[in-house]
Design a protein around this motif. Structure first.
Motif, mmCIF file in Angstrom:
data_model
loop_
_atom_site.group_PDB
_atom_site.id
_atom_site.type_symbol
_atom_site.label_atom_id
_atom_site.label_comp_id
_atom_site.label_asym_id
_atom_site.label_seq_id
_atom_site.Cartn_x
_atom_site.Cartn_y
_atom_site.Cartn_z
ATOM 1 N N PRO A 142 4.166 15.745 1.487
ATOM 2 C CA PRO A 142 4.769 15.314 2.998
ATOM 3 C C PRO A 142 4.479 16.548 3.767
ATOM 4 C CG PRO A 142 6.389 16.353 1.304
ATOM 5 C CD PRO A 142 4.914 15.968 0.319
ATOM 6 N N GLU A 143 3.879 17.763 3.388
ATOM 7 C CA GLU A 143 3.706 18.597 4.349
ATOM 8 C C GLU A 143 2.368 18.470 5.387
ATOM 9 O OE1 GLU A 143 1.014 19.714 1.183
ATOM 10 O OE2 GLU A 143 3.345 19.147 1.297
ATOM 11 N N TRP A 144 1.551 17.895 4.470
ATOM 12 C CA TRP A 144 0.142 17.233 5.062
ATOM 13 C C TRP A 144 0.348 15.991 5.904
ATOM 14 C CZ3 TRP A 144 -4.185 18.135 7.216
ATOM 15 C CH2 TRP A 144 -5.048 17.365 6.878
ATOM 16 N N VAL A 145 1.111 15.171 5.463
ATOM 17 C CA VAL A 145 1.530 14.027 6.264
ATOM 18 C C VAL A 145 2.247 14.319 7.650
ATOM 19 C CG1 VAL A 145 2.794 11.778 6.661
ATOM 20 C CG2 VAL A 145 1.730 12.644 4.304
ATOM 21 N N ASN A 146 3.114 15.342 7.542
ATOM 22 C CA ASN A 146 4.027 15.756 8.834
ATOM 23 C C ASN A 146 2.854 16.373 9.697
ATOM 24 O OD1 ASN A 146 6.464 14.732 7.769
ATOM 25 N ND2 ASN A 146 6.682 16.613 6.978
ATOM 26 N N TYR A 147 1.979 17.469 9.203
ATOM 27 C CA TYR A 147 0.883 18.018 9.886
ATOM 28 C C TYR A 147 0.308 16.967 10.880
ATOM 29 C CZ TYR A 147 -2.710 21.403 11.029
ATOM 30 O OH TYR A 147 -3.604 22.217 11.571
ATOM 31 N N VAL A 148 -0.390 16.000 10.300
ATOM 32 C CA VAL A 148 -1.077 15.030 10.975
ATOM 33 C C VAL A 148 -0.339 14.327 11.973
ATOM 34 C CG1 VAL A 148 -2.540 12.818 10.591
ATOM 35 C CG2 VAL A 148 -2.717 14.771 8.869
ATOM 36 N N ASN A 149 1.026 13.817 11.539
ATOM 37 C CA ASN A 149 1.894 13.266 12.651
ATOM 38 C C ASN A 149 2.187 14.135 13.624
ATOM 39 O OD1 ASN A 149 2.176 10.894 11.336
ATOM 40 N ND2 ASN A 149 3.968 11.722 9.980
ATOM 41 N N ARG B 199 0.743 -1.263 -0.107
ATOM 42 C CA ARG B 199 0.095 -0.106 -0.111
ATOM 43 C C ARG B 199 0.819 1.194 0.124
ATOM 44 N NH1 ARG B 199 -4.502 -2.228 4.375
ATOM 45 N NH2 ARG B 199 -5.746 -3.440 2.896
ATOM 46 N N LYS B 200 2.024 1.249 0.761
ATOM 47 C CA LYS B 200 3.080 2.393 0.491
ATOM 48 C C LYS B 200 3.193 2.859 -0.993
ATOM 49 C CE LYS B 200 4.953 1.671 5.243
ATOM 50 N NZ LYS B 200 6.570 1.527 5.781
ATOM 51 N N LYS B 201 3.403 1.710 -1.832
ATOM 52 C CA LYS B 201 3.594 2.079 -3.419
ATOM 53 C C LYS B 201 2.528 2.845 -3.939
ATOM 54 C CE LYS B 201 6.014 -2.075 -3.897
ATOM 55 N NZ LYS B 201 6.113 -3.382 -4.414
ATOM 56 N N GLN B 202 1.210 2.976 -3.237
ATOM 57 C CA GLN B 202 0.016 3.514 -3.879
ATOM 58 C C GLN B 202 -0.327 4.880 -2.765
ATOM 59 O OE1 GLN B 202 -2.328 -0.150 -2.977
ATOM 60 N NE2 GLN B 202 -3.169 0.192 -5.112
ATOM 61 N N ILE B 203 -0.159 4.827 -1.792
ATOM 62 C CA ILE B 203 -0.492 6.176 -0.995
ATOM 63 C C ILE B 203 0.494 6.277 0.174
ATOM 64 C CG2 ILE B 203 -2.856 5.806 -1.268
ATOM 65 C CD1 ILE B 203 -3.041 4.594 1.474
ATOM 66 N N ASP B 204 0.531 7.532 0.589
ATOM 67 C CA ASP B 204 1.542 7.730 2.032
ATOM 68 C C ASP B 204 0.707 7.405 3.219
ATOM 69 O OD1 ASP B 204 3.536 8.243 0.354
ATOM 70 O OD2 ASP B 204 2.892 10.484 0.272
ATOM 71 N N PHE B 205 1.603 7.188 4.370
ATOM 72 C CA PHE B 205 0.613 6.875 5.545
ATOM 73 C C PHE B 205 1.195 7.559 6.673
ATOM 74 C CE2 PHE B 205 -0.100 2.969 3.760
ATOM 75 C CZ PHE B 205 -1.620 2.425 4.116
ATOM 76 N N SER B 206 0.325 8.010 7.802
ATOM 77 C CA SER B 206 0.918 8.504 8.856
ATOM 78 C C SER B 206 1.515 7.613 9.783
ATOM 79 C CB SER B 206 -0.355 9.027 9.776
ATOM 80 O OG SER B 206 -1.255 7.965 10.133
ATOM 81 N N ASP B 207 2.003 8.060 10.936
ATOM 82 C CA ASP B 207 2.475 7.277 12.049
ATOM 83 C C ASP B 207 1.299 6.211 12.348
ATOM 84 O OD1 ASP B 207 4.873 8.477 12.033
ATOM 85 O OD2 ASP B 207 4.516 9.750 13.716
ATOM 86 N N VAL B 208 1.792 5.072 13.089
ATOM 87 C CA VAL B 208 0.798 4.270 13.422
ATOM 88 C C VAL B 208 -0.093 4.924 14.739
ATOM 89 C CG1 VAL B 208 0.393 2.027 14.961
ATOM 90 C CG2 VAL B 208 2.087 2.255 13.151
ATOM 91 N N TYR B 209 -1.525 4.966 14.535
ATOM 92 C CA TYR B 209 -2.321 5.323 15.668
ATOM 93 C C TYR B 209 -3.145 4.387 16.330
ATOM 94 C CZ TYR B 209 -6.278 4.742 12.260
ATOM 95 O OH TYR B 209 -7.282 4.396 11.496
ATOM 96 N N PHE B 210 -3.309 3.121 15.873
ATOM 97 C CA PHE B 210 -3.799 1.911 16.375
ATOM 98 C C PHE B 210 -3.438 0.687 16.141
ATOM 99 C CE2 PHE B 210 -7.104 -1.248 17.506
ATOM 100 C CZ PHE B 210 -7.910 -0.757 18.429
ATOM 101 N N PHE C 192 -0.081 16.363 14.545
ATOM 102 C CA PHE C 192 -1.352 16.449 15.450
ATOM 103 C C PHE C 192 -1.651 15.152 16.438
ATOM 104 C CE2 PHE C 192 -5.598 14.210 14.666
ATOM 105 C CZ PHE C 192 -6.284 14.842 15.493
ATOM 106 N N LEU C 193 -1.139 14.061 15.847
ATOM 107 C CA LEU C 193 -1.171 12.747 16.719
ATOM 108 C C LEU C 193 -0.545 12.912 18.051
ATOM 109 C CD1 LEU C 193 -1.331 9.945 13.943
ATOM 110 C CD2 LEU C 193 -3.050 10.170 15.662
ATOM 111 N N LYS C 194 0.701 13.280 17.667
ATOM 112 C CA LYS C 194 1.708 13.406 18.968
ATOM 113 C C LYS C 194 1.038 14.655 20.040
ATOM 114 C CE LYS C 194 5.819 12.910 16.176
ATOM 115 N NZ LYS C 194 7.041 13.280 15.594
ATOM 116 N N GLU C 195 0.473 15.588 19.457
ATOM 117 C CA GLU C 195 -0.211 16.438 20.341
ATOM 118 C C GLU C 195 -1.550 16.011 21.149
ATOM 119 O OE1 GLU C 195 -1.374 19.793 18.442
ATOM 120 O OE2 GLU C 195 0.571 20.389 17.763
ATOM 121 N N LEU C 196 -2.186 14.896 20.359
ATOM 122 C CA LEU C 196 -3.366 14.308 20.789
ATOM 123 C C LEU C 196 -3.133 13.270 21.860
ATOM 124 C CD1 LEU C 196 -6.175 14.670 19.670
ATOM 125 C CD2 LEU C 196 -6.071 12.430 18.580
#
Length: 282
Positions: free
Chosen positions: A249-256, A133-144, A258-262
């Protein structure tokens, strides 16, 4: 008279030229395929976070058929669940208002194409991070962190994957579960359904002997119907990540971030306990 006539011609030509320039620069709204192409172009260039903010709301892909994560209950107009609540928190970070999110229904087989086509900004659809799937889309850090298991009717002789020889197993099309169960139980018959609800219905009606997917999803169905139980432990590891269209990549980093803050401010623990009735694993 001649001067007035030539002056009129000049004004008409100027107006026509300005109209042409306006169309060329996007002055008139494109329609049909042109509109879709223009939207996709906007989403694949520049700062994607600013694109979302300019639109005024986040478009998040969520499941509608997964208890505890994203489920549209009978009579409700919006889905609810752990992932839905996280998307609301993300909208709050972006706009200061959790209602600034449009929840788009995704299924296992549609979530990646919808990202690639620019129909959604992010997918929160119990999506396991895999190399393929990493070949098709980018992922955030693991959240679950989940793991694949089995759901059976109470009293069933099936206790693990080794008991599936000659049995029928229901699962969802487009998920890692179908691939995994064929590898773990090659002598079982695997029936794939469009949604988790349909796969569970097959089990309830006796069309399958067991249902398989991530334990977190099966847990939700077991909570809804006490006639069923999880067996077999965890025979895979299924780390969930939020999915993104490639190239931002800026959007992925933003969500990562956000997860750390959460997690740092305790909101992640609060939402986890709300839906799973226990503390998240450390």
């Amino acid at each position: 008279m001649f001067k007035k006539w030539t002056k009129g011609i000049a004004l008409c030509c100027t107006a026509a030229l300005l109209g042409t320039l306006a169309v060329g620069c996007g002055g008139s709204a494109p329609t049909g395929g042109e509109k879709k192409a223009a939207e996709n172009q906007t989403q694949t260039s520049g700062d994607y976070i600013q694109t979302i903010k300019n639109r005024g709301y986040l478009i998040a892909g969520v499941k509608n058929d997964v208890p505890l994560f994203g489920q549209l209950k009978s009579g409700a107009d919006k889905p609810e669940g752990f992932e839905v609540d996280i998307m609301k928190e993300l909208a709050k970070k972006l706009f200061g208002d959790e209602s600034k999110v449009k929840l788009e229904k995704v299924e296992s087989q549609t979530r990646i194409p919808m990202l690639q086509n620019g129909q959604i900004d992010i997918v929160a659809g119990t999506t396991t991070i895999t190399e393929e799937r990493k070949k098709q889309i980018d992922f955030s850090d693991v959240y679950f962190k989940a793991g694949q298991s089995l759901l059976v009717k109470k009293g069933s002789p099936i206790k693990s994957v080794t008991d599936l020889k000659g049995k029928t197993v229901s699962t969802v099309r487009g998920s890692t579960s179908a691939k995994n169960i064929r590898e773990k139980a090659p002598d079982a018959k695997v029936d794939e359904y469009a949604t988790y609800t349909e796969a569970f219905q097959a089990l309830k009606l006796g069309r399958s002997d067991a249902m398989t997917t991530d334990n977190s999803i099966l847990m939700g169905f077991a909570n809804e119907d006490p006639n069923f139980e999880l067996v077999g432990g965890l025979f895979t590891e299924e780390p969930y990540g939020f999915g993104f269209q490639k190239g931002h990549p800026e959007w992925v980093n933003y969500v990562n971030d956000f997860l750390k803050e959460l997690k740092a401010n305790g909101k992640y623990d609060e939402l986890y306990k709300k839906w799973f009735k226990e503390d998240p694993p450390k």
